[in-house]
Design an enzyme around this catalytic site. Structure first.
Site, PDB file in Angstrom:
ATOM      1  N   ASP A 252     -12.170 -29.825 -36.088  1.00  0.00           N
ATOM      2  CA  ASP A 252     -13.324 -27.991 -36.430  1.00  0.00           C
ATOM      3  C   ASP A 252     -12.531 -27.776 -37.831  1.00  0.00           C
ATOM      4  OD1 ASP A 252     -15.283 -26.218 -37.459  1.00  0.00           O
ATOM      5  OD2 ASP A 252     -15.080 -25.149 -35.235  1.00  0.00           O
TER       6      ASP A 252
HETATM    7  C1  BGC Z   1     -17.215 -23.942 -37.479  1.00  0.00           C
HETATM    8  C2  BGC Z   1     -17.954 -25.498 -37.992  1.00  0.00           C
HETATM    9  C3  BGC Z   1     -18.351 -25.982 -39.055  1.00  0.00           C
HETATM   10  C4  BGC Z   1     -17.439 -26.046 -40.149  1.00  0.00           C
HETATM   11  C5  BGC Z   1     -17.683 -26.421 -40.956  1.00  0.00           C
HETATM   12  C6  BGC Z   1     -16.013 -23.522 -39.236  1.00  0.00           C
HETATM   13  O1  BGC Z   1     -15.323 -22.958 -39.085  1.00  0.00           O
HETATM   14  O2  BGC Z   1     -16.423 -23.769 -36.992  1.00  0.00           O
HETATM   15  O3  BGC Z   1     -19.177 -25.017 -37.057  1.00  0.00           O
HETATM   16  O4  BGC Z   1     -18.942 -26.276 -39.543  1.00  0.00           O
HETATM   17  O5  BGC Z   1     -16.679 -25.021 -40.520  1.00  0.00           O
HETATM   18  O6  BGC Z   1     -18.198 -25.606 -41.578  1.00  0.00           O
END
Ligand code: BGC
Length: 730
Positions: A252
């Site tokens: 993530d």
């Molecule tokens: C989120 C993810 C997301 C990523 C990119 C993160 O903060 O938890 O779900 O895909 O950011 O935007």
């Protein structure tokens, strides 16, 4: 002169489409330099990682996910890039998709989303999300598929298959146990193996083994004291070894914290570290990623061979062949009529009619002359906000506009009723309608009451709104209550007009203190581009509602295991760096908890009404005794006893009648949605195998189906199971 056959002979194996992919991967790997290998395992911009230009591998572009394709941000900043080709269709949030209980719609969702992604040249969609709805305070529950592992599993598999059938990778998230948004980087989950395997992992396992997901996103939180983006148990052991995952583990954004752990514990592709957004740090620092120069240095110093690196690169190359290098990919389409039709259909099938006393709904088109619509959510765009799933849409039909367009013979009046701390813009996308308001709450309430007196029916469109703490990434809700002055306004209206329809917009349940006095309640989720049209079509009866709750709607938080056991939100350690959260409720999540305590929720898991009525007859089975490797089929006649066509979802729950371990009172193990004309009867046959009877045995570390007596409980909601059949497993 080169002939075609010499051309083919000279074509390197890695480019030769007639060769098996694994052979092409070996060949590509053997040609890559150390720098090229290091480059492909970490980001080069907010959402992309490099290919290998020298060899002709294009860059890999990811994007959120999961409800539509997120607008482009700048290379290195979260600011909007200001593109003119990234206004998308917003499909309904995944809670709504889950509420359709219709796997075919999940397939369509995936296919349509893939077409939008292909148009935008995105190769990996960051979704779907299948974290379990553990507490209704969960800020991102709206992006997930509810509380039940079986329902989430059945819905996630076709979504992934649909998406990947068009050459776009799913990135299933957030693996795993990311059930808190508040302090999501600090929460360390302590959980029994049984709860982990029975509740929190099945949807991920199905996504991998049945859906064939090409990538998965590690979660921010910790498990057993180690961050999930580089957690050996989660990634090396469970995901890769036990489940045989051959895809890419993507961190993530900002979820990677340690080079050694990232090298050894199963992370393949690092995103979002150190780029002045989700984590603190210098901008444009991609070379300093944990899996960038620090990793290269350790290899050069001899601490690591390229064994782990080659394994990561192999997986990344496999992803390239599945996506960027796949020449068979179809063309993409943005905002096509089909996509809108799909978004509308899912919204209409996912809307749940929770309550409908005296058949207030559908609204009588002949006798209703004056409709008052109340509530900020009737005029608020819900596709903007909520965090990374925020979209820039080509169109979003607001509830008020949908109602006006449908009820053209009635006079429609609107009052706001209350003021929320509404998101005006998110990530550079600004909400279209001005929500400026100077009047006091007393004035707003008085206005609503005065107009409600005159109305034939009042439609209150309320709920949550994707502002911080109101169904939004990064925070959980602070309370189970509806925010702002909504309850006060509803109570005031009820005093002068009891003909009130409450339309709730949210991805979570909420306390509804006035529930006994409000005759009709509709759960309308965050349903995207076609929201207004979908809501109006249900209110008018053009669509007969058939959605079923994918979670238990608690009367109060005391009915939720995570809260009743005092487990949520956990306790800070003395150094204030980590919060330990022990999931004391174990496997007793959702209806498994309320069942065990004999509590009656406000609305049960699987509940949802229709404008027609159904009768479920007596279940019969094709055998009395099944064997561990066999199957058993149950058949029930289902009749539409009303005078409208409609769909009903037949749900089958299993109750283990004797067991060495504690078993839930019942667990959902199969379902089937049927469409019936008035008066029509159909026999619905549902087949299960012994895995539907099993529990996770913590001593053997495996699933176990004990011989003994079981009951299949069949009906139309977890609290409405009129027919049962007892059988034996031998
Ligand atoms: C989120 C993810 C997301 C990523 C990119 C993160 O903060 O938890 O779900 O895909 O950011 O935007």
């Amino acid at each position: 002169m080169m002939t075609l056959s010499t051309l083919a002979q000279n074509m390197p194996v890695y480019l030769d489409e007639s060769k098996p992919v694994e052979q092409r991967i070996d060949d590509a790997l053997s040609r890559m330099t150390l720098d090229e290998k290091i480059a492909v395992i970490h980001a080069q911009s907010k959402f992309s990682s490099p290919g290998v230009k020298r060899l002709g591998f294009p860059d890999l572009w990811t994007d959120d996910g999961p409800h539509g394709v997120r607008p482009d941000v700048l290379w290195d900043e979260w600011e909007q890039a200001g593109q003119t080709n990234d206004s998308c269709v917003a499909f309904p949030a995944l809670t709504c998709l889950a509420a359709t209980w219709n796997p075919q719609l999940a397939r369509l969702y995936g296919e349509n989303l893939a077409e939008e992604a292909l148009y935008r040249n995105k190769h990996v969609m960051l979704g779907p999300g299948v974290n379990i709805y553990r507490t209704p305070l969960g800020g991102r529950n709206f992006e997930y598929m509810g509380e039940d592992p079986w329902l989430a599993s059945r819905m996630v598999v076709p979504y992934i298959q649909g998406l990947q059938s068009k050459g776009v990778a799913a990135c299933v998230k957030h693996y795993a146990l990311n059930n808190d948004e508040e302090y999501r980087h600090q929460v360390n989950v302590k959980i029994s193996d049984r709860a982990l395997h029975e509740i929190y992992l099945p949807a991920f396992k199905a996504a991998v083994q049945e859906g064939g997901a090409w990538s998965i996103m590690g979660a921010y939180n910790l498990y057993q004291g180690v961050h999930n983006c580089h957690n050996a148990t989660m990634l090396n052991k469970i995901l890769k070894k036990d489940w045989g995952f051959d895809g890419v583990v993507i961190s993530d954004w900002g979820g990677c914290h340690n080079t050694d752990e990232a090298i050894k514990n199963g992370l393949d592709l690092e995103f979002g570290s150190w780029t002045n957004g989700l984590t603190a740090g210098a901008s444009n620092a991609y070379d300093n990623y944990y899996l960038a120069l620090p990793y290269k240095k350790l290899i050069q110093e001899g601490k690591y061979s390229t064994k782990e690196l080659d394994e990561k690169v192999r997986r990344v190359l496999r992803l390239f062949y599945r996506t960027t290098m796949n020449r068979q990919k179809p063309h993409g389409f943005l905002c096509s009529e089909n996509h809108y039709a799909t978004a509308l259909k899912i919204a209409q099938e996912g809307i749940v009619l929770l309550k409908n006393d005296r058949n207030l709904l559908p609204i009588n088109l002949q006798t209703t002359k004056k409709i008052l619509v109340v509530g900020e959510n009737a005029i608020k765009m819900m596709t903007v906000g909520g965090g990374s799933s925020s979209l820039k849409v080509q169109k979003e039909i607001l509830p008020l506009d949908g109602i006006k367009a449908r009820f053209t013979d009635a006079q429609i009046d609107y009052v706001r009723g209350y003021v929320g701390d509404t998101v005006q813009s998110y990530n550079g996308v600004t909400v279209g309608r001005s929500l400026y308001e100077t009047r006091s709450q007393a004035e707003l309430t008085a206005e609503a009451v005065a107009k409600a007196k005159e109305a034939d029916v009042v439609i209150f469109v309320g709920g949550l709104n994707k502002s911080d703490y109101q169904d939004c990434e990064g925070h959980d809700r602070k309370s189970y209550d509806l925010p702002y002055a909504q309850n006060e306004v509803i109570e005031a209206i009820l005093k002068v007009n009891p003909r009130l329809v409450y339309v709730n917009i949210s991805g979570n349940g909420a306390a509804l203190p006035w529930i006994k006095k409000v005759p009709a309640v509709v759960q309308a989720w965050f349903i995207g581009s076609e929201a207004g049209e979908a809501i109006a079509s249900v209110l008018a009866g053009d669509v007969n509602p058939s959605g079923k709750l994918p979670f238990t709607w608690y009367a109060s938080l005391n009915q939720c295991g995570a809260h009743a056991t005092g487990s949520y939100p956990g306790t800070w350690r003395e150094d204030y760096k980590i919060i330990d959260e022990e999931y004391k409720e174990g496997i007793y999540v959702g209806y498994r908890y309320t069942d065990s305590k004999k509590q009656k929720p406000l609305f049960a898991f699987g509940h949802g009404l229709s404008y027609t009525t159904f009768k479920v007859g007596k279940a019969t089975a094709n055998k009395q005794v099944m064997t561990t490797d066999g199957q058993i089929s149950f058949t029930v006649p289902v009749t539409n006893t009303g005078n409208r066509a409609g769909s009903e979802t037949i749900q089958l729950y299993i109750a283990a009648k004797q067991s060495k371990v504690d078993r839930p009172v019942k667990e959902l193990k199969a379902f089937q949605k049927v469409y019936l004309q008035p008066g029509e009867t159909r026999n619905v046959t549902i087949t299960i195998g012994s895995e539907a009877l099993s529990y996770y045995d913590e001593t053997r570390h495996d699933w176990c189906a004990e011989p003994g007596k079981y009951e299949a409980l069949i009906g139309t909601a977890s609290d409405l199971l009129p027919t049962k059949h007892t059988f034996q497993l031998k």
